[in-house]
Scaffold this motif. Structure first.
Motif, PDB file in Angstrom:
ATOM      1  N   ASP A  40      10.019   2.581  -2.090  1.00 15.27           N
ATOM      2  CA  ASP A  40      10.058   3.707  -1.147  1.00 15.27           C
ATOM      3  C   ASP A  40      10.511   4.989  -1.834  1.00 15.27           C
ATOM      4  OD1 ASP A  40       9.303   1.949   0.861  1.00 15.27           O
ATOM      5  OD2 ASP A  40      11.331   1.759   1.694  1.00 15.27           O
ATOM      6  N   THR A  43       7.794   6.332  -4.081  1.00 18.08           N
ATOM      7  CA  THR A  43       6.723   6.974  -3.308  1.00 18.08           C
ATOM      8  C   THR A  43       7.091   8.430  -3.008  1.00 18.08           C
ATOM      9  OG1 THR A  43       6.015   4.889  -2.341  1.00 18.08           O
ATOM     10  CG2 THR A  43       5.424   6.893  -1.146  1.00 18.08           C
ATOM     11  N   GLU A  44       8.304   8.664  -2.524  1.00 17.90           N
ATOM     12  CA  GLU A  44       8.706  10.056  -2.269  1.00 17.90           C
ATOM     13  C   GLU A  44       8.724  10.862  -3.563  1.00 17.90           C
ATOM     14  OE1 GLU A  44      12.310  12.941  -0.732  1.00 17.90           O
ATOM     15  OE2 GLU A  44      12.478  10.794  -0.272  1.00 17.90           O
ATOM     16  N   ILE A  47       5.236  11.907  -4.425  1.00 20.06           N
ATOM     17  CA  ILE A  47       4.783  12.987  -3.537  1.00 20.06           C
ATOM     18  C   ILE A  47       5.367  14.315  -4.000  1.00 20.06           C
ATOM     19  CG2 ILE A  47       4.968  13.910  -1.190  1.00 20.06           C
ATOM     20  CD1 ILE A  47       4.923  10.904  -0.248  1.00 20.06           C
ATOM     21  N   ASP A  52       0.973  13.186  -4.410  1.00 18.00           N
ATOM     22  CA  ASP A  52       0.250  11.965  -4.066  1.00 18.00           C
ATOM     23  C   ASP A  52       1.270  10.824  -4.019  1.00 18.00           C
ATOM     24  OD1 ASP A  52      -2.850  10.865  -4.231  1.00 18.00           O
ATOM     25  OD2 ASP A  52      -1.387   9.361  -4.881  1.00 18.00           O
ATOM     26  N   GLU A  53       1.029   9.831  -3.161  1.00 19.75           N
ATOM     27  CA  GLU A  53       1.970   8.722  -3.061  1.00 19.75           C
ATOM     28  C   GLU A  53       2.033   7.886  -4.335  1.00 19.75           C
ATOM     29  OE1 GLU A  53       1.193   6.326   0.369  1.00 19.75           O
ATOM     30  OE2 GLU A  53       1.811   7.912   1.749  1.00 19.75           O
TER      31      GLU A  53
END
Length: 131
Positions: A40, A43-44, A47, A52-53
């Motif tokens: 998680d 992923t941030e 971004i 992009d994830e």
């Protein structure tokens, strides 16, 4: 690129570990729980760094240093330590910043000062080629 502005970018998430996630005796939580938190956070981070994830492609090392227990408040962080054309190497770590203290009462807890480092990892994040 040593002057890449993404180097050193760090993202941190904090999460309470619910008792429903206890998997072993003593209210212990399996190591995969923390690795999921790293996903998680990564992923941030992708971004913020690349718009992009991205995809957490794998871990080159994982060290479980201390147990995670239900009732813990975990802080999971990832930092960009290397930037390639499409890959990012991340240094990840998790610390318990608060822990349940049932000896003082059913809902008692305490802040850990200093926090307890429970997991360290090195991960590779992959992002799509620039369009």
């Amino acid at each position: 690129m040593t002057d890449d502005p993404r180097l050193g970018l760090t993202v941190t998430h904090r999460r309470y570990v619910p008792y429903a996630h206890a998997h072993y005796g003593g209210d212990l939580v399996d190591g995969a729980y923390t690795l999921g938190l790293f996903g998680d956070v990564a992923t941030e981070l992708a971004i913020r760094a690349d718009g992009d994830e991205g995809l957490l492609a794998g871990y080159s090392s994982v060290s479980f240093l201390a147990p995670v227990q239900a009732g813990d408040v975990l802080e999971a962080s990832c930092e960009v330590v290397r930037v390639g054309r499409r890959s990012r190497e991340l240094r990840c770590w998790a610390e318990v910043v608060a822990r349940a203290d049932p000896a003082r009462g059913a809902s008692a807890a305490r802040v850990l000062d200093p926090p307890l480092r429970v997991v360290e990892a090195t991960a590779t994040l992959v992002v799509p080629a620039a369009r």
